[in-house]
Write a protein that holds these residues in place. Structure first.
Motif, PDB file in Angstrom:
ATOM      1  N   ALA A 159      39.786  37.491   5.674  1.00 51.04           N
ATOM      2  CA  ALA A 159      40.243  38.382   6.746  1.00 51.04           C
ATOM      3  C   ALA A 159      39.065  39.054   7.437  1.00 51.04           C
ATOM      4  CB  ALA A 159      41.197  39.438   6.200  1.00 51.04           C
ATOM      5  N   GLN A 160      38.052  39.416   6.651  1.00 50.94           N
ATOM      6  CA  GLN A 160      36.861  40.052   7.215  1.00 50.94           C
ATOM      7  C   GLN A 160      36.138  39.087   8.160  1.00 50.94           C
ATOM      8  OE1 GLN A 160      33.898  41.031   4.281  1.00 50.94           O
ATOM      9  NE2 GLN A 160      33.357  42.908   5.358  1.00 50.94           N
ATOM     10  N   TYR A 161      36.030  37.827   7.763  1.00 50.37           N
ATOM     11  CA  TYR A 161      35.378  36.820   8.604  1.00 50.37           C
ATOM     12  C   TYR A 161      36.171  36.588   9.883  1.00 50.37           C
ATOM     13  CZ  TYR A 161      33.472  32.404  10.206  1.00 50.37           C
ATOM     14  OH  TYR A 161      32.915  31.415  10.984  1.00 50.37           O
ATOM     15  N   GLN A 162      37.493  36.497   9.752  1.00 50.75           N
ATOM     16  CA  GLN A 162      38.332  36.289  10.935  1.00 50.75           C
ATOM     17  C   GLN A 162      38.215  37.458  11.912  1.00 50.75           C
ATOM     18  OE1 GLN A 162      42.154  35.613   9.143  1.00 50.75           O
ATOM     19  NE2 GLN A 162      41.803  33.400   8.919  1.00 50.75           N
ATOM     20  N   LEU A 163      38.183  38.679  11.382  1.00 50.04           N
ATOM     21  CA  LEU A 163      38.022  39.852  12.234  1.00 50.04           C
ATOM     22  C   LEU A 163      36.676  39.826  12.954  1.00 50.04           C
ATOM     23  CD1 LEU A 163      39.012  42.637  13.195  1.00 50.04           C
ATOM     24  CD2 LEU A 163      37.899  43.597  11.175  1.00 50.04           C
ATOM     25  N   LYS A 164      35.636  39.435  12.251  1.00 45.87           N
ATOM     26  CA  LYS A 164      34.305  39.343  12.865  1.00 45.87           C
ATOM     27  C   LYS A 164      34.315  38.320  13.996  1.00 45.87           C
ATOM     28  CE  LYS A 164      29.872  37.376  11.927  1.00 45.87           C
ATOM     29  NZ  LYS A 164      29.129  36.551  11.026  1.00 45.87           N
ATOM     30  N   GLU A 165      34.938  37.174  13.771  1.00 43.14           N
ATOM     31  CA  GLU A 165      34.985  36.141  14.806  1.00 43.14           C
ATOM     32  C   GLU A 165      35.778  36.594  16.033  1.00 43.14           C
ATOM     33  OE1 GLU A 165      33.309  33.157  15.037  1.00 43.14           O
ATOM     34  OE2 GLU A 165      32.255  34.115  13.374  1.00 43.14           O
ATOM     35  N   VAL A 166      36.892  37.279  15.806  1.00 42.24           N
ATOM     36  CA  VAL A 166      37.691  37.782  16.930  1.00 42.24           C
ATOM     37  C   VAL A 166      36.893  38.804  17.722  1.00 42.24           C
ATOM     38  CG1 VAL A 166      39.714  39.191  17.507  1.00 42.24           C
ATOM     39  CG2 VAL A 166      39.930  37.287  15.910  1.00 42.24           C
ATOM     40  N   ARG A 167      36.228  39.707  17.036  1.00 43.46           N
ATOM     41  CA  ARG A 167      35.434  40.726  17.741  1.00 43.46           C
ATOM     42  C   ARG A 167      34.263  40.091  18.476  1.00 43.46           C
ATOM     43  NH1 ARG A 167      35.317  46.101  13.950  1.00 43.46           N
ATOM     44  NH2 ARG A 167      37.444  46.735  14.422  1.00 43.46           N
ATOM     45  N   ARG A 168      33.644  39.080  17.885  1.00 44.73           N
ATOM     46  CA  ARG A 168      32.514  38.404  18.535  1.00 44.73           C
ATOM     47  C   ARG A 168      32.975  37.708  19.813  1.00 44.73           C
ATOM     48  NH1 ARG A 168      30.456  33.454  18.720  1.00 44.73           N
ATOM     49  NH2 ARG A 168      31.826  32.596  17.143  1.00 44.73           N
ATOM     50  N   LYS A 169      34.140  37.044  19.730  1.00 48.37           N
ATOM     51  CA  LYS A 169      34.658  36.338  20.911  1.00 48.37           C
ATOM     52  C   LYS A 169      35.070  37.307  22.018  1.00 48.37           C
ATOM     53  CE  LYS A 169      36.275  32.289  18.437  1.00 48.37           C
ATOM     54  NZ  LYS A 169      37.421  31.537  17.931  1.00 48.37           N
ATOM     55  N   ASN A 170      35.571  38.478  21.632  1.00 46.56           N
ATOM     56  CA  ASN A 170      36.041  39.447  22.616  1.00 46.56           C
ATOM     57  C   ASN A 170      34.954  40.407  23.104  1.00 46.56           C
ATOM     58  OD1 ASN A 170      38.624  38.399  22.527  1.00 46.56           O
ATOM     59  ND2 ASN A 170      39.267  39.792  20.902  1.00 46.56           N
ATOM     60  N   ASP A 173      31.934  41.933  25.117  1.00 41.41           N
ATOM     61  CA  ASP A 173      31.432  41.783  26.486  1.00 41.41           C
ATOM     62  C   ASP A 173      29.973  41.331  26.394  1.00 41.41           C
ATOM     63  OD1 ASP A 173      30.683  41.950  29.120  1.00 41.41           O
ATOM     64  OD2 ASP A 173      31.385  44.016  29.390  1.00 41.41           O
ATOM     65  N   PRO A 174      29.612  40.188  27.003  1.00 40.98           N
ATOM     66  CA  PRO A 174      28.241  39.676  26.873  1.00 40.98           C
ATOM     67  C   PRO A 174      27.187  40.580  27.517  1.00 40.98           C
ATOM     68  CG  PRO A 174      29.527  38.283  28.351  1.00 40.98           C
ATOM     69  CD  PRO A 174      30.450  39.308  27.785  1.00 40.98           C
ATOM     70  N   ASN A 175      27.615  41.457  28.408  1.00 44.57           N
ATOM     71  CA  ASN A 175      26.651  42.320  29.088  1.00 44.57           C
ATOM     72  C   ASN A 175      26.468  43.664  28.389  1.00 44.57           C
ATOM     73  OD1 ASN A 175      26.331  40.384  31.105  1.00 44.57           O
ATOM     74  ND2 ASN A 175      28.145  41.136  32.173  1.00 44.57           N
ATOM     75  N   SER A 194      27.276  45.925   8.699  1.00 40.81           N
ATOM     76  CA  SER A 194      27.268  46.299  10.108  1.00 40.81           C
ATOM     77  C   SER A 194      27.128  45.028  10.940  1.00 40.81           C
ATOM     78  CB  SER A 194      26.106  47.246  10.385  1.00 40.81           C
ATOM     79  OG  SER A 194      26.088  47.598  11.737  1.00 40.81           O
ATOM     80  N   TYR A 195      27.984  44.886  11.928  1.00 43.15           N
ATOM     81  CA  TYR A 195      27.970  43.723  12.807  1.00 43.15           C
ATOM     82  C   TYR A 195      27.645  44.185  14.222  1.00 43.15           C
ATOM     83  CZ  TYR A 195      30.560  41.721   8.915  1.00 43.15           C
ATOM     84  OH  TYR A 195      30.938  41.305   7.672  1.00 43.15           O
ATOM     85  N   SER A 196      26.769  43.446  14.899  1.00 43.08           N
ATOM     86  CA  SER A 196      26.448  43.793  16.278  1.00 43.08           C
ATOM     87  C   SER A 196      26.459  42.520  17.131  1.00 43.08           C
ATOM     88  CB  SER A 196      25.094  44.490  16.365  1.00 43.08           C
ATOM     89  OG  SER A 196      24.088  43.670  15.821  1.00 43.08           O
ATOM     90  N   PHE A 197      26.880  42.688  18.380  1.00 42.29           N
ATOM     91  CA  PHE A 197      27.004  41.567  19.308  1.00 42.29           C
ATOM     92  C   PHE A 197      26.355  41.965  20.638  1.00 42.29           C
ATOM     93  CE2 PHE A 197      30.886  42.069  16.775  1.00 42.29           C
ATOM     94  CZ  PHE A 197      30.798  40.926  15.982  1.00 42.29           C
ATOM     95  N   HIS A 198      25.530  41.061  21.151  1.00 40.13           N
ATOM     96  CA  HIS A 198      24.923  41.286  22.459  1.00 40.13           C
ATOM     97  C   HIS A 198      24.439  39.940  23.006  1.00 40.13           C
ATOM     98  CE1 HIS A 198      22.931  43.257  25.758  1.00 40.13           C
ATOM     99  NE2 HIS A 198      21.774  42.703  25.434  1.00 40.13           N
ATOM    100  N   ASP A 199      24.769  39.695  24.244  1.00 41.01           N
ATOM    101  CA  ASP A 199      24.297  38.505  24.934  1.00 41.01           C
ATOM    102  C   ASP A 199      24.677  37.217  24.183  1.00 41.01           C
ATOM    103  OD1 ASP A 199      23.150  37.516  27.211  1.00 41.01           O
ATOM    104  OD2 ASP A 199      21.095  37.562  26.427  1.00 41.01           O
ATOM    105  N   ASN A 200      25.928  37.137  23.715  1.00 42.20           N
ATOM    106  CA  ASN A 200      26.488  36.003  22.969  1.00 42.20           C
ATOM    107  C   ASN A 200      25.758  35.704  21.657  1.00 42.20           C
ATOM    108  OD1 ASN A 200      28.606  35.478  24.730  1.00 42.20           O
ATOM    109  ND2 ASN A 200      27.295  34.225  26.057  1.00 42.20           N
ATOM    110  N   LYS A 201      25.070  36.697  21.130  1.00 40.52           N
ATOM    111  CA  LYS A 201      24.426  36.566  19.827  1.00 40.52           C
ATOM    112  C   LYS A 201      25.023  37.621  18.901  1.00 40.52           C
ATOM    113  CE  LYS A 201      20.065  34.894  21.625  1.00 40.52           C
ATOM    114  NZ  LYS A 201      18.651  35.170  21.810  1.00 40.52           N
ATOM    115  N   SER A 202      25.057  37.289  17.621  1.00 41.57           N
ATOM    116  CA  SER A 202      25.589  38.274  16.666  1.00 41.57           C
ATOM    117  C   SER A 202      24.626  38.435  15.501  1.00 41.57           C
ATOM    118  CB  SER A 202      26.969  37.850  16.160  1.00 41.57           C
ATOM    119  OG  SER A 202      26.882  36.643  15.457  1.00 41.57           O
ATOM    120  N   CYS A 203      24.606  39.653  14.969  1.00 49.06           N
ATOM    121  CA  CYS A 203      23.784  39.965  13.801  1.00 49.06           C
ATOM    122  C   CYS A 203      24.653  40.676  12.769  1.00 49.06           C
ATOM    123  CB  CYS A 203      22.613  40.885  14.173  1.00 49.06           C
ATOM    124  SG  CYS A 203      21.353  40.081  15.175  1.00 49.06           S
ATOM    125  N   GLU A 204      24.335  40.427  11.523  1.00 54.28           N
ATOM    126  CA  GLU A 204      25.052  41.067  10.428  1.00 54.28           C
ATOM    127  C   GLU A 204      24.015  41.695   9.503  1.00 54.28           C
ATOM    128  OE1 GLU A 204      27.952  39.865   6.666  1.00 54.28           O
ATOM    129  OE2 GLU A 204      27.221  38.311   7.993  1.00 54.28           O
TER     130      GLU A 204
END
Length: 167
Positions: A112-123, A125-127, A143-153
Protein backbone atom coordinates in the motif's frame (compact mmCIF):
# COMPACT_ATOMS: atom_id res chain seq x y z
CA UNK A 1 -11.95 -62.41 55.44
CA UNK A 2 -13.55 -59.24 56.77
CA UNK A 3 -10.27 -57.32 56.32
CA UNK A 4 -9.97 -58.50 52.72
CA UNK A 5 -13.50 -57.35 51.89
CA UNK A 6 -13.04 -53.98 53.60
CA UNK A 7 -9.65 -53.36 52.01
CA UNK A 8 -10.89 -54.36 48.53
CA UNK A 9 -13.95 -52.11 48.98
CA UNK A 10 -11.69 -49.21 50.02
CA UNK A 11 -9.46 -49.87 47.01
CA UNK A 12 -12.49 -49.93 44.73
CA UNK A 13 -13.69 -46.57 46.07
CA UNK A 14 -10.32 -44.90 45.69
CA UNK A 15 -9.73 -46.30 42.19
CA UNK A 16 -13.15 -45.05 41.04
CA UNK A 17 -12.51 -41.52 42.32
CA UNK A 18 -13.69 -39.03 39.74
CA UNK A 19 -11.26 -36.76 37.97
CA UNK A 20 -11.98 -33.04 37.86
CA UNK A 21 -14.15 -31.89 34.97
CA UNK A 22 -12.59 -30.31 31.93
CA UNK A 23 -12.77 -26.55 32.51
CA UNK A 24 -12.35 -23.18 30.82
CA UNK A 25 -11.41 -20.27 33.08
CA UNK A 26 -12.31 -16.60 32.60
CA UNK A 27 -9.17 -15.69 30.64
CA UNK A 28 -9.45 -18.53 28.12
CA UNK A 29 -7.27 -21.26 29.60
CA UNK A 30 -8.69 -24.74 29.03
CA UNK A 31 -7.70 -27.63 31.30
CA UNK A 32 -8.42 -31.16 30.01
CA UNK A 33 -8.19 -33.83 32.72
CA UNK A 34 -10.12 -36.70 31.16
CA UNK A 35 -7.43 -38.04 28.82
CA UNK A 36 -3.69 -38.37 28.36
CA UNK A 37 -3.94 -38.16 24.55
CA UNK A 38 -3.15 -34.72 23.19
CA UNK A 39 -5.26 -35.35 20.05
CA UNK A 40 -8.36 -36.23 22.07
CA UNK A 41 -7.70 -33.34 24.43
CA UNK A 42 -7.43 -30.97 21.45
CA UNK A 43 -10.87 -32.05 20.17
CA UNK A 44 -12.40 -31.49 23.60
CA UNK A 45 -10.66 -28.14 24.02
CA UNK A 46 -11.87 -27.00 20.58
CA UNK A 47 -15.44 -27.80 21.63
CA UNK A 48 -15.03 -25.94 24.94
CA UNK A 49 -13.60 -22.88 23.17
CA UNK A 50 -16.29 -22.89 20.56
CA UNK A 51 -13.68 -22.72 17.81
CA UNK A 52 -9.91 -23.16 17.85
CA UNK A 53 -7.95 -24.03 20.98
CA UNK A 54 -4.16 -23.62 20.96
CA UNK A 55 -2.09 -26.33 22.65
CA UNK A 56 0.35 -24.97 25.24
CA UNK A 57 3.17 -27.35 24.38
CA UNK A 58 5.78 -25.68 26.59
CA UNK A 59 3.46 -26.01 29.61
CA UNK A 60 2.89 -29.66 28.71
CA UNK A 61 6.63 -30.35 28.54
CA UNK A 62 7.18 -28.56 31.87
CA UNK A 63 4.38 -30.57 33.45
CA UNK A 64 5.83 -33.86 32.16
CA UNK A 65 9.22 -32.90 33.57
CA UNK A 66 7.72 -31.98 36.94
CA UNK A 67 5.69 -35.23 36.92
CA UNK A 68 8.97 -37.17 36.95
CA UNK A 69 10.00 -35.60 40.26
CA UNK A 70 6.66 -34.73 41.88
CA UNK A 71 3.76 -36.95 40.76
CA UNK A 72 0.50 -35.04 40.22
CA UNK A 73 -2.78 -36.82 40.98
CA UNK A 74 -4.79 -35.22 38.19
CA UNK A 75 -2.46 -33.90 35.49
CA UNK A 76 -4.12 -31.68 32.90
CA UNK A 77 -3.40 -30.90 29.29
CA UNK A 78 -3.57 -27.14 28.84
CA UNK A 79 -4.90 -25.11 25.92
CA UNK A 80 -5.91 -21.50 25.39
CA UNK A 81 -8.79 -20.13 23.33
CA UNK A 82 -7.12 -16.77 22.59
CA UNK A 83 -4.38 -16.63 19.93
CA UNK A 84 -2.50 -13.73 21.56
CA UNK A 85 -2.61 -15.25 25.04
CA UNK A 86 -1.63 -18.69 23.73
CA UNK A 87 1.39 -17.25 21.90
CA UNK A 88 2.43 -15.42 25.06
CA UNK A 89 1.94 -18.57 27.15
CA UNK A 90 4.23 -20.66 24.96
CA UNK A 91 2.16 -22.27 22.22
CA UNK A 92 4.44 -22.91 19.25
CA UNK A 93 1.42 -23.20 16.94
CA UNK A 94 -0.01 -19.85 18.08
CA UNK A 95 3.38 -18.13 17.72
CA UNK A 96 3.71 -19.36 14.13
CA UNK A 97 0.19 -18.19 13.25
CA UNK A 98 0.80 -14.83 14.88
CA UNK A 99 4.10 -14.34 13.03
CA UNK A 100 2.49 -15.26 9.68
CA UNK A 101 -0.27 -12.73 10.38
CA UNK A 102 2.28 -10.03 11.21
CA UNK A 103 4.31 -10.83 8.09
CA UNK A 104 1.20 -10.65 5.91
CA UNK A 105 0.24 -7.32 7.49
CA UNK A 106 3.71 -5.88 6.82
CA UNK A 107 3.59 -7.09 3.19
CA UNK A 108 0.22 -5.39 2.73
CA UNK A 109 1.52 -2.26 4.45
CA UNK A 110 4.56 -1.98 2.19
CA UNK A 111 2.48 -2.75 -0.91
CA UNK A 112 0.00 0.00 0.00
CA UNK A 113 2.88 2.35 0.79
CA UNK A 114 4.44 1.71 -2.64
CA UNK A 115 1.11 2.21 -4.41
CA UNK A 116 0.57 5.50 -2.57
CA UNK A 117 4.05 6.67 -3.55
CA UNK A 118 3.40 5.84 -7.21
CA UNK A 119 0.04 7.65 -7.21
CA UNK A 120 1.58 10.74 -5.63
CA UNK A 121 4.52 10.65 -8.05
CA UNK A 122 2.19 10.44 -11.05
CA UNK A 123 -0.01 13.26 -9.74
CA UNK A 124 2.88 15.56 -8.79
CA UNK A 125 3.12 18.82 -10.72
CA UNK A 126 6.39 18.65 -12.73
CA UNK A 127 6.98 22.38 -12.25
CA UNK A 128 6.73 22.29 -8.45
CA UNK A 129 8.65 20.60 -5.69
CA UNK A 130 6.37 18.26 -3.72
CA UNK A 131 7.14 16.00 -0.79
CA UNK A 132 5.56 14.02 2.01
CA UNK A 133 6.79 12.09 5.04
CA UNK A 134 5.65 8.83 6.67
CA UNK A 135 6.62 6.99 9.82
CA UNK A 136 6.93 3.19 9.68
CA UNK A 137 5.61 0.99 12.50
CA UNK A 138 9.20 0.32 13.60
CA UNK A 139 9.87 4.07 13.98
CA UNK A 140 11.82 4.67 10.75
CA UNK A 141 10.97 7.91 8.95
CA UNK A 142 10.55 7.91 5.17
CA UNK A 143 10.45 11.10 3.15
CA UNK A 144 9.50 11.20 -0.52
CA UNK A 145 10.09 14.17 -2.80
CA UNK A 146 9.15 14.77 -6.43
CA UNK A 147 10.41 17.44 -8.80
CA UNK A 148 10.82 17.62 -12.55
CA UNK A 149 9.56 14.00 -13.06
CA UNK A 150 12.23 12.68 -10.69
CA UNK A 151 11.63 11.17 -7.28
CA UNK A 152 13.82 10.70 -4.22
CA UNK A 153 13.27 8.62 -1.13
CA UNK A 154 15.08 9.26 2.15
CA UNK A 155 14.95 6.76 5.00
CA UNK A 156 16.11 7.62 8.52
CA UNK A 157 16.18 4.53 10.76
CA UNK A 158 15.63 4.49 14.52
CA UNK A 159 19.39 4.28 15.14
CA UNK A 160 19.96 7.52 13.19
CA UNK A 161 21.30 6.15 9.89
CA UNK A 162 20.03 7.95 6.82
CA UNK A 163 19.97 6.81 3.21
CA UNK A 164 18.73 8.63 0.11
CA UNK A 165 17.86 7.04 -3.24
CA UNK A 166 16.83 8.97 -6.34
CA UNK A 167 15.55 7.90 -9.74
Amino acid sequence: MKKVIISSFAFLLTSCATQPKDTVNSIGYVYIYSTTSVAIARDRADKLCGSKAYFLDQEYENQKLMQMYHPINNPSIQFNCNLEQAAYSGSTEAKEIKMKTIEAAYKEYYKAQYQLKEVRRKNADPNKYESYTETDPDGAIRSYSFHDNKSCETIVTTDGKAETKCD
